[in-house]
Design a protein around this motif. Structure first.
Motif, PDB file in Angstrom:
ATOM      1  N   ASP A 133       0.801  -1.221   0.000  1.00 10.27           N
ATOM      2  CA  ASP A 133       0.000   0.000   0.000  1.00 10.27           C
ATOM      3  C   ASP A 133       0.839   1.278   0.000  1.00 10.27           C
ATOM      4  N   LEU A 134       1.956   1.260  -0.730  1.00 11.60           N
ATOM      5  CA  LEU A 134       2.759   2.472  -0.867  1.00 11.60           C
ATOM      6  C   LEU A 134       2.073   3.419  -1.845  1.00 11.60           C
ATOM      7  N   ASP A 135       2.281   4.717  -1.648  1.00 12.08           N
ATOM      8  CA  ASP A 135       1.686   5.664  -2.591  1.00 12.08           C
ATOM      9  C   ASP A 135       2.546   5.728  -3.857  1.00 12.08           C
ATOM     10  N   TYR A 136       1.963   6.331  -4.888  1.00  9.20           N
ATOM     11  CA  TYR A 136       2.624   6.319  -6.195  1.00  9.20           C
ATOM     12  C   TYR A 136       3.953   7.075  -6.177  1.00  9.20           C
ATOM     13  N   ALA A 137       4.037   8.131  -5.379  1.00 13.71           N
ATOM     14  CA  ALA A 137       5.277   8.900  -5.323  1.00 13.71           C
ATOM     15  C   ALA A 137       6.408   8.060  -4.719  1.00 13.71           C
ATOM     16  N   GLU A 138       6.093   7.313  -3.648  1.00 12.87           N
ATOM     17  CA  GLU A 138       7.106   6.443  -3.030  1.00 12.87           C
ATOM     18  C   GLU A 138       7.574   5.373  -4.009  1.00 12.87           C
ATOM     19  N   ILE A 139       6.614   4.774  -4.715  1.00 13.59           N
ATOM     20  CA  ILE A 139       6.968   3.724  -5.674  1.00 13.59           C
ATOM     21  C   ILE A 139       7.801   4.307  -6.813  1.00 13.59           C
ATOM     22  N   ALA A 140       7.445   5.509  -7.239  1.00  9.58           N
ATOM     23  CA  ALA A 140       8.186   6.155  -8.327  1.00  9.58           C
ATOM     24  C   ALA A 140       9.655   6.325  -7.963  1.00  9.58           C
ATOM     25  N   ASP A 141       9.918   6.727  -6.715  1.00 13.32           N
ATOM     26  CA  ASP A 141      11.309   6.870  -6.267  1.00 13.32           C
ATOM     27  C   ASP A 141      12.031   5.526  -6.275  1.00 13.32           C
ATOM     28  N   ALA A 142      11.303   4.467  -5.928  1.00 15.84           N
ATOM     29  CA  ALA A 142      11.924   3.149  -5.815  1.00 15.84           C
ATOM     30  C   ALA A 142      12.258   2.538  -7.163  1.00 15.84           C
ATOM     31  N   VAL A 143      11.398   2.778  -8.169  1.00 15.36           N
ATOM     32  CA  VAL A 143      11.597   2.140  -9.476  1.00 15.36           C
ATOM     33  C   VAL A 143      12.121   3.111 -10.529  1.00 15.36           C
ATOM     34  N   ASP A 144      12.429   4.331 -10.092  1.00 17.44           N
ATOM     35  CA  ASP A 144      13.015   5.344 -10.983  1.00 17.44           C
ATOM     36  C   ASP A 144      12.085   5.655 -12.158  1.00 17.44           C
ATOM     37  N   LYS A 145      10.820   5.903 -11.834  1.00 20.88           N
ATOM     38  CA  LYS A 145       9.827   6.330 -12.826  1.00 20.88           C
ATOM     39  C   LYS A 145       9.089   7.546 -12.284  1.00 20.88           C
ATOM     40  N   THR A 146       8.327   8.216 -13.125  1.00 24.40           N
ATOM     41  CA  THR A 146       7.490   9.306 -12.655  1.00 24.40           C
ATOM     42  C   THR A 146       6.230   8.739 -12.013  1.00 24.40           C
ATOM     43  N   PRO A 147       5.587   9.478 -11.102  1.00 25.00           N
ATOM     44  CA  PRO A 147       4.336   9.000 -10.509  1.00 25.00           C
ATOM     45  C   PRO A 147       3.273   8.689 -11.567  1.00 25.00           C
ATOM     46  N   THR A 148       3.227   9.472 -12.617  1.00 27.46           N
ATOM     47  CA  THR A 148       2.255   9.230 -13.686  1.00 27.46           C
ATOM     48  C   THR A 148       2.532   7.888 -14.363  1.00 27.46           C
ATOM     49  N   ALA A 149       3.799   7.630 -14.655  1.00 24.67           N
ATOM     50  CA  ALA A 149       4.170   6.352 -15.276  1.00 24.67           C
ATOM     51  C   ALA A 149       3.855   5.189 -14.352  1.00 24.67           C
ATOM     52  N   VAL A 150       4.085   5.364 -13.049  1.00 25.01           N
ATOM     53  CA  VAL A 150       3.811   4.307 -12.081  1.00 25.01           C
ATOM     54  C   VAL A 150       2.316   3.997 -12.032  1.00 25.01           C
ATOM     55  N   ARG A 151       1.478   5.028 -12.105  1.00 24.55           N
ATOM     56  CA  ARG A 151       0.026   4.795 -12.139  1.00 24.55           C
ATOM     57  C   ARG A 151      -0.354   3.929 -13.335  1.00 24.55           C
ATOM     58  N   GLN A 152       0.239   4.212 -14.469  1.00 24.56           N
ATOM     59  CA  GLN A 152      -0.061   3.449 -15.677  1.00 24.56           C
ATOM     60  C   GLN A 152       0.432   2.010 -15.544  1.00 24.56           C
ATOM     61  N   ILE A 153       1.626   1.843 -14.995  1.00 28.85           N
ATOM     62  CA  ILE A 153       2.175   0.490 -14.797  1.00 28.85           C
ATOM     63  C   ILE A 153       1.317  -0.285 -13.805  1.00 28.85           C
ATOM     64  N   ALA A 154       0.903   0.383 -12.727  1.00 32.70           N
ATOM     65  CA  ALA A 154       0.080  -0.273 -11.709  1.00 32.70           C
ATOM     66  C   ALA A 154      -1.254  -0.732 -12.304  1.00 32.70           C
ATOM     67  N   TYR A 155      -1.852   0.117 -13.128  1.00 37.74           N
ATOM     68  CA  TYR A 155      -3.130  -0.244 -13.763  1.00 37.74           C
ATOM     69  C   TYR A 155      -2.942  -1.445 -14.690  1.00 37.74           C
ATOM     70  N   ARG A 156      -1.877  -1.414 -15.487  1.00 37.20           N
ATOM     71  CA  ARG A 156      -1.613  -2.506 -16.428  1.00 37.20           C
ATOM     72  C   ARG A 156      -1.325  -3.811 -15.684  1.00 37.20           C
TER      73      ARG A 156
END
Length: 308
Positions: free
Chosen positions: A143-166
């Motif tokens: 249950d990490l937020d998108y900003a935290e995940i973005a820092d971890a995987v070196d992506k933007t929060p917007t890109a992480v949202r798209q990856i999470a949805y996919r």
């Protein structure tokens, strides 16, 4: 602060002690994160070793959220290991199954954690790309937020949202359709245990769904089917003619592995493997039999796991 500016002597030792204490406080969480992404306890341990070596070199005064920082470090090291593991799996003999771990009752009580660690779902996660798997695990399990995940995987929060949805859409299309209670799983597992101990083919047919699939992992060390075995009659022949062959005494011990009911199988008193099951409508539709000895080192003592 450059490396030359860091404390030396006793001050450096105290800083390392503090860093170690913080790491130990979060170790179970970090191990759970790594294992969820890798499916391998041995590789998760290697990741944590790498993380600790890097962590003790960090200037803690510059770290506000130490838990988040450690999760980020663990995710990055795990992604590196996951890509290496993917190449190893290409040359693996026969099907690859996650490494089973004996777990405490509190893991089973955490329904979301137990489901995410089930053999059935972890095999679905194997079909994701490394980045998709990391994003899915961090978002859906921890249950990490998108900003935290973005820092971890070196992506933007917007890109992480798209990856999470996919990734979520991919997993939802393949995850088990029906989630039964642990008591229903234990009941089916008990019937299965009695049937293999008595060598009862009809007893096995009664508890197996007609379209049951058995996946066995011997890693080229122990005998295992090189391809999944499909259909109740074929599965029964495999069990009776393989692990349950004439002259070998098979016994089963019900336990909790990866937060779910499972069976430790012994042949003439020696651990032969671990069987996890997926149950629907009171019958077993999935059997996951880990026989590779290298994957059976964590079924003697409980492995602590947590999402916190």
């Amino acid at each position: 602060m450059t490396p030359d500016d860091r404390p030396t002597g006793p001050s450096r030792g105290r800083a390392a002690d503090v860093a170690t204490d913080i790491f130990i406080a979060h170790r179970d969480l970090l191990f759970t994160v790594a294992y969820e992404m890798l499916g391998s306890a041995a590789d998760a341990e290697d990741v944590l070793q790498d993380v600790w070596l890097r962590w003790v070199e960090v200037d803690l005064d510059q770290v506000r959220e130490r838990r988040a920082y450690l999760v980020r470090m663990t995710t990055r090291q795990t992604l590196n290991r996951l890509r290496t593991l993917s190449r190893r799996k290409e040359s693996y003999v026969g099907p690859w199954l996650p490494e089973p771990m004996l777990t405490a009752p509190d893991v089973a009580d955490d329904v979301e954690l137990a489901e995410s660690m089930s053999m059935a779902l972890m095999l679905v996660l194997e079909t994701l790309t490394p980045t998709e798997r990391a994003v899915f695990v961090l978002r859906e399990v921890f249950d990490l937020d998108y900003a935290e995940i973005a820092d971890a995987v070196d992506k933007t929060p917007t890109a992480v949202r798209q990856i999470a949805y996919r990734a979520r859409k991919h997993v939802d299309a393949r995850r088990p359709r029906e989630v039964v209670s642990p008591s229903q799983t234990r009941a089916a597992l008990e019937s299965f245990r009695q049937a293999i101990e008595t060598g009862d083919p009809q007893g096995l047919l009664d508890v197996l769904a007609p379209h049951v699939v058995l996946v066995s992992d011997g890693g080229g060390v122990k005998r295992a089917a090189l391809h999944p075995v499909t259909g109740a009659e074929k599965v029964v022949r495999y069990i009776i003619g393989g692990p349950g062959k004439h002259g070998v005494e098979l016994t089963g011990e019900t336990t909790v592995v990866n937060g779910n009911p499972a069976l430790i199988v012994r042949a003439d008193g020696v651990i032969d493997g671990v069987i996890a099951v997926h149950v629907e409508a009171a019958r077993i539709i999935g059997l996951y039999y880990v026989r590779n000895p290298e994957k059976l080192t964590r079924v003697a003592a409980e492995v602590p796991l947590t999402r916190r």
